[in-house]
Design a protein around this motif. Structure first.
Motif, mmCIF file in Angstrom:
data_model
loop_
_atom_site.group_PDB
_atom_site.id
_atom_site.type_symbol
_atom_site.label_atom_id
_atom_site.label_comp_id
_atom_site.label_asym_id
_atom_site.label_seq_id
_atom_site.Cartn_x
_atom_site.Cartn_y
_atom_site.Cartn_z
ATOM 1 N N PRO A 124 15.417 -54.008 0.753
ATOM 2 C CA PRO A 124 16.112 -53.301 -0.343
ATOM 3 C C PRO A 124 17.311 -52.476 0.109
ATOM 4 O O PRO A 124 18.195 -52.164 -0.696
ATOM 5 N N VAL A 125 17.357 -52.128 1.389
ATOM 6 C CA VAL A 125 18.486 -51.343 1.892
ATOM 7 C C VAL A 125 19.765 -52.182 1.908
ATOM 8 O O VAL A 125 20.869 -51.634 1.787
ATOM 9 N N VAL A 126 19.637 -53.512 2.028
ATOM 10 C CA VAL A 126 20.823 -54.375 2.116
ATOM 11 C C VAL A 126 21.668 -54.292 0.853
ATOM 12 O O VAL A 126 22.871 -53.968 0.929
ATOM 13 N N PRO A 127 21.125 -54.567 -0.352
ATOM 14 C CA PRO A 127 21.972 -54.418 -1.552
ATOM 15 C C PRO A 127 22.404 -52.983 -1.785
ATOM 16 O O PRO A 127 23.505 -52.744 -2.331
ATOM 17 N N ALA A 128 21.564 -52.010 -1.378
ATOM 18 C CA ALA A 128 21.948 -50.604 -1.558
ATOM 19 C C ALA A 128 23.184 -50.275 -0.725
ATOM 20 O O ALA A 128 24.100 -49.578 -1.195
ATOM 21 N N ALA A 129 23.228 -50.775 0.516
ATOM 22 C CA ALA A 129 24.384 -50.516 1.381
ATOM 23 C C ALA A 129 25.643 -51.163 0.830
ATOM 24 O O ALA A 129 26.724 -50.546 0.809
ATOM 25 N N ILE A 130 25.515 -52.410 0.369
ATOM 26 C CA ILE A 130 26.688 -53.119 -0.177
ATOM 27 C C ILE A 130 27.175 -52.438 -1.455
ATOM 28 O O ILE A 130 28.386 -52.278 -1.678
ATOM 29 N N ALA A 131 26.242 -52.010 -2.310
ATOM 30 C CA ALA A 131 26.623 -51.337 -3.558
ATOM 31 C C ALA A 131 27.316 -50.010 -3.275
ATOM 32 O O ALA A 131 28.322 -49.669 -3.916
ATOM 33 N N LEU A 132 26.792 -49.245 -2.316
ATOM 34 C CA LEU A 132 27.390 -47.948 -1.998
ATOM 35 C C LEU A 132 28.795 -48.107 -1.436
ATOM 36 O O LEU A 132 29.667 -47.260 -1.676
ATOM 37 N N ARG A 133 29.019 -49.205 -0.702
ATOM 38 C CA ARG A 133 30.348 -49.429 -0.128
ATOM 39 C C ARG A 133 31.413 -49.490 -1.213
ATOM 40 O O ARG A 133 32.538 -48.997 -1.033
ATOM 41 N N TYR A 134 31.090 -50.104 -2.360
ATOM 42 C CA TYR A 134 32.078 -50.254 -3.443
ATOM 43 C C TYR A 134 31.996 -49.123 -4.454
ATOM 44 O O TYR A 134 33.007 -48.764 -5.069
ATOM 45 N N ALA A 135 30.809 -48.529 -4.622
ATOM 46 C CA ALA A 135 30.668 -47.457 -5.609
ATOM 47 C C ALA A 135 31.189 -46.119 -5.084
ATOM 48 O O ALA A 135 31.764 -45.328 -5.843
ATOM 49 N N ALA A 136 30.977 -45.861 -3.788
ATOM 50 C CA ALA A 136 31.418 -44.591 -3.197
ATOM 51 C C ALA A 136 32.011 -44.866 -1.818
ATOM 52 O O ALA A 136 31.400 -44.554 -0.792
ATOM 53 N N PRO A 137 33.201 -45.474 -1.759
ATOM 54 C CA PRO A 137 33.780 -45.885 -0.470
ATOM 55 C C PRO A 137 34.100 -44.735 0.474
ATOM 56 O O PRO A 137 34.305 -44.967 1.669
ATOM 57 N N HIS A 138 34.140 -43.497 -0.034
ATOM 58 C CA HIS A 138 34.486 -42.367 0.831
ATOM 59 C C HIS A 138 33.251 -41.724 1.473
ATOM 60 O O HIS A 138 33.394 -40.811 2.284
ATOM 61 N N GLN A 139 32.075 -42.195 1.133
ATOM 62 C CA GLN A 139 30.848 -41.665 1.739
ATOM 63 C C GLN A 139 30.586 -42.399 3.061
ATOM 64 O O GLN A 139 29.657 -43.200 3.184
ATOM 65 N N ASP A 140 31.423 -42.118 4.041
ATOM 66 C CA ASP A 140 31.392 -42.885 5.289
ATOM 67 C C ASP A 140 30.067 -42.767 6.032
ATOM 68 O O ASP A 140 29.531 -43.760 6.521
ATOM 69 N N LEU A 141 29.535 -41.553 6.132
ATOM 70 C CA LEU A 141 28.299 -41.371 6.890
ATOM 71 C C LEU A 141 27.124 -42.089 6.222
ATOM 72 O O LEU A 141 26.342 -42.783 6.889
#
Length: 499
Positions: free
Chosen positions: A108-125
């Motif tokens: 489940p972390v895989v889609p969460a990581a991909i979604a966060l990349r596009y939803a909040a691209p400035h949350q680098d950490l």
């Protein structure tokens, strides 16, 4: 002292006796002999895909699978053909061992990581943490698909194929890193790649091998392995270490006695020549295993397979079909590529904002995640009393990084006009040579125990602690601007005037 070939001959004869007693599929059973085990009693040549026997009361078994254009080894036959989505997902999730099954909980972390990349691209950490975790199940899928493909081919080719598929993650990460290189970037990605090459070797050779020895020690006081596997691996490791050290030794021998730019140019040329030579050495090693000495290795691996503690469970377990294995491999590689891009895009944030050193990032963080699948596979094999196969996986993975993956990145950089060479930091190279000597000493007596495994792990942790405190080369140059740039006394005064 008994020569390796006599020892191998003894092991081959022992393996043949075991196969004669336990595996009538070896082809040594007379053609007219009766069978009480259905498909297990037929000679291999009579049914290349390992389907059901003809007659003799085997009606309670599943119907035979259709014959395939690809001659599948009996141990890798799934009993199905084509694609079955439900079976595919169920088998992929169950994976090959308990450790791999636990890793699959992280999917489940895989889609969460991909979604966060596009939803909040400035949350680098947050993106880096999620992508780092997501890489583990993706790499595990690549490794599991590679395992299923490897079981469908002869043992020697299967071990090499399994190692190669497991290293796909590493190659992808290296290529993504080198494509990000730019002379104007604050982060020197070539330095990260150099550290990652050595870090990958150290992680497999110390951490993974150490855990293999510890896992084997849970069930046995001592675990023995073949001198053929250990001697060939140790010799090649020392050769690889020597080859990787040549450009660094050349650079440091002439440092301060030759113009810096000229010295860097010559070191880069030596690195590229060394890369070609190391790839040739790897191809000779593969030819040695698969062609001229494949009989010796086949006997060793067959004997290990017979000693497998989970052999009966494995024979009853479900497997992917050839098509499903290829699909799983393709999906895994695609996801690994996406996650690798996400990780590499956040490296500058870790280095600049969080103060993580290139040495720790390359030596420790990247290798741990890219080699996760191979490490789980090797430890599981060692725990199941297949130490020769586990040792071949560990040494094969290490050699592939040193003799093929690392040199391949240098050649790719050459084609992209990127100054990627083998001019390592002295600290990194010293750790590599000492680790090779340490592991070679442990492999010398063809037996091991959990104490040696714990010592390997402790050495790796010590290197990790030192790497965490090692400053970036850019910081050293800024603190000491004359270091590495001052010309030799004989150099013309026009260059010396800058200082």
């Amino acid at each position: 002292m008994t020569s390796p070939y006599h020892a191998a001959a003894r092991e081959k004869r022992a393996a043949e006796r075991i196969l004669d007693e336990r595996n009538p599929n070896s082809g040594n059973v007379p053609r007219g002999s009766s069978s009480s085990r259905g498909p297990q009693q037929l000679p291999l040549h009579s049914d290349p895909i390992g389907t059901e026997g003809r007659g003799h009361g085997s009606h309670h078994h599943h119907p035979p699978a259709p014959k395939s254009w690809f001659p599948v080894r009996t141990a890798g036959e799934s009993g199905r053909s084509g694609i079955h989505p439900w079976h595919f997902l169920r088998i992929a999730f169950r994976s090959s061992s308990l450790a791999s099954r636990m890793v699959n909980v992280l999917w489940p972390v895989v889609p969460a990581a991909i979604a966060l990349r596009y939803a909040a691209p400035h949350q680098d950490l947050a993106i880096f943490i999620l992508a780092y975790i997501a890489m583990v199940p993706c790499a595990n899928l690549v490794g599991f698909a590679g395992q299923n493909l490897a079981k469908k081919v002869p043992h020697v080719f299967g071990v090499l194929a399994e190692t190669t598929f497991g290293s796909l993650v590493e190659v992808i990460v290296f290529i993504v890193l080198i494509k990000r290189y730019s002379p104007t970037e604050a982060v020197d990605y070539t330095q990260v790649i150099r550290a990652a090459i050595l870090g990958s070797i150290l992680a497999t050779m110390l951490l993974c091998l150490g855990f293999c020895f510890v896992a084997a020690g849970f069930k046995r006081e001592e675990t023995h392995f073949s001198e053929i596997v250990s001697e060939a691996g140790s010799g090649l490791l020392l050769t690889a270490g020597f080859g990787l050290a040549v450009p660094t030794a050349f650079y440091n021998a002439l440092h301060g006695r030759l113009d810096t730019r000229e010295l860097e140019r010559k070191t880069l040329e030596i690195s590229r020549s060394t890369a070609v030579l190391l790839i040739i050495a790897y191809l000779v090693y593969v030819f040695f295993q698969m062609r001229t000495h494949h009989g010796i290795y086949d006997a060793i691996f067959e004997a290990d397979a017979e000693r497998d503690d989970d052999k009966h469970k494995e024979l009853q377990s479900h497997r992917l079909t050839l098509v499903e294995s290829i699909i799983a491999l393709a999906v895994g590689v695609a996801l690994v590529t996406i996650i690798a891009i996400m990780l590499v895009d956040r490296i500058h944030f870790l280095v600049e904002e969080r103060g993580v050193s290139d040495a720790f990032l390359g030596l420790i963080m990247i290798p741990l995640v890219e080699k996760a699948a191979e490490h789980l596979t090797a430890v599981d094999e060692a725990y199941d009393n297949q130490m020769n196969i586990a040792l071949s996986t560990v040494l094969g993975s290490t050699l592939q990084t040193a003799l093929f993956n690392g040199p391949l990145v240098v050649i790719v950089g050459w084609g992209m006009n990127v100054p990627m060479g083998f001019n390592f930091e002295l600290f990194d190279l010293a750790m590599l040579i000492l680790a090779i000597l340490t592991v070679g000493n442990f492999l010398r007596d063809q037996k091991t125990n959990y104490l040696e495994g714990m010592l390997c792990v402790i050495v790796y942790v010590a290197i990790g602690v030192a790497a965490a405190h090692y400053p970036n080369p850019q910081e050293l140059h800024e603190a000491f601007p004359t270091t590495g740039t001052s010309p030799a006394p004989a150099t013309s005064g026009s260059e010396g005037g800058h200082h």
